[in-house]
Design a protein around this motif. Structure first.
Motif, short mmCIF file in Angstrom:
data_model
loop_
_atom_site.label_atom_id
_atom_site.label_comp_id
_atom_site.label_asym_id
_atom_site.label_seq_id
_atom_site.Cartn_x
_atom_site.Cartn_y
_atom_site.Cartn_z
N TRP A 149 0.52 -4.20 49.92
CA TRP A 149 -0.12 -3.15 49.13
C TRP A 149 -0.99 -3.79 48.05
O TRP A 149 -0.73 -4.89 47.60
CB TRP A 149 0.92 -2.22 48.51
CG TRP A 149 1.84 -2.87 47.52
CD1 TRP A 149 3.01 -3.51 47.80
CD2 TRP A 149 1.66 -2.97 46.11
NE1 TRP A 149 3.57 -4.01 46.65
CE2 TRP A 149 2.75 -3.69 45.58
CE3 TRP A 149 0.67 -2.54 45.24
CZ2 TRP A 149 2.88 -3.96 44.23
CZ3 TRP A 149 0.81 -2.81 43.89
CH2 TRP A 149 1.91 -3.51 43.41
N VAL A 161 5.28 1.70 49.29
CA VAL A 161 4.65 2.94 48.86
C VAL A 161 5.02 3.24 47.41
O VAL A 161 4.18 3.64 46.60
CB VAL A 161 5.01 4.11 49.80
CG1 VAL A 161 4.51 5.44 49.26
CG2 VAL A 161 4.45 3.85 51.20
N THR A 167 2.47 3.46 44.18
CA THR A 167 2.45 4.63 43.30
C THR A 167 2.62 4.22 41.84
O THR A 167 1.88 4.67 40.97
CB THR A 167 3.55 5.62 43.72
OG1 THR A 167 3.36 5.97 45.09
CG2 THR A 167 3.53 6.87 42.86
N GLY A 175 -3.57 5.66 48.31
CA GLY A 175 -3.26 6.32 47.06
C GLY A 175 -4.47 6.40 46.15
O GLY A 175 -5.37 5.56 46.24
N VAL A 184 -0.46 9.93 46.73
CA VAL A 184 -0.29 8.92 47.79
C VAL A 184 -0.02 9.66 49.08
O VAL A 184 0.90 10.49 49.14
CB VAL A 184 0.82 7.92 47.47
CG1 VAL A 184 1.02 6.94 48.61
CG2 VAL A 184 0.52 7.17 46.17
#
Length: 87
Positions: free
Chosen positions: A8, A31, A35, A71, A82
């Motif tokens: 990410w 994830v 975020t 996101g 997201v």
């Protein structure tokens, strides 16, 4: 186990630099990390989570598979959104 890792990273608007990023073996963690990182970035920032595998070649690198999530830090509302396909 799928053998995937999850990469990410966050990008800031108007900047050539890449913001925070990381690699984890846990899709949900990737994830969540995306975020949280977007929350700390200025509105307009965006980021992605990709499924990756470590390449067997030299030099070592990641082979990118499918996009897991995207996101956005909405510049108008300030909300973090997201979205991505279900696991």
């Amino acid at each position: 186990m799928s053998g995937h890792l999850y990469s990410w990273e966050v990008r800031s608007p108007g900047s050539r630099r890449t913001g925070p990023g990381g690699i984890t073996a846990d899709r949900q963690r990737a994830v969540k990390d995306l975020t949280e990182a977007l929350t700390s970035e200025e509105p307009g920032a965006w980021g992605t989570v990709w499924a990756v595998r470590l390449s067997r070649g030299r030099p070592a690198q990641y082979d990118y598979g499918g996009l897991v999530a995207q996101g956005f830090h909405d510049p108008q509302s300030g909300t973090i959104r997201v979205e991505g396909p279900d696991p």
